[in-house]
Design a protein around this motif. Structure first.
Motif: not given
Length: 112
Positions: A38-40, A49-52, A54, A65, A110
């Motif tokens: 994970t990177c934030w 609020g975007c999640s890219y 899984e 993705n 993103v």
């Protein structure tokens, strides 16, 4: 946020690697996981609020993705106002790209 700093400030959080979803060996720790981590990002033109992407159901590796770290770097450079294809530095007699030799792609999903 109150002072508007996030409009121009890009915040990046990430680690060297992800962690395996299961314990390995009898030491009780979890090993590095280069296949899913994970990177934030926040502020600086990032879509709030975007999640890219899984990982698979076990968290073992990216499944949806999938992107290479060079794409992440290209995205950071774009958010900072640079074109990763044109931003180079001279080393060893050649102009080198910050994203490496292989083509990188900005993760437009993103970016606000």
């Amino acid at each position: 946020e109150q002072r508007g700093l996030l409009e121009e400030t890009l915040i990046i959080w990430g680690g060297e690697f992800g962690r395996q979803p299961v314990s390995q060996g009898n030491q009780g720790g979890r090993d590095h996981n280069p296949k899913g981590f994970t990177c934030w990002l926040a502020g600086g033109g990032v879509k709030g609020g975007c999640s890219y992407g899984e990982t698979d159901e076990l968290g073992a590796e990216a499944a949806v993705n999938r992107r290479h770290v060079r794409d992440f770097h290209a995205t950071i450079l774009r958010l900072m106002g640079f074109d990763h294809r044109r931003l180079t530095y001279f080393h060893g007699g050649l102009n080198q790209k910050f994203t490496g030799v292989q083509e990188a792609t900005v993760i437009d999903e993103v970016i606000a």
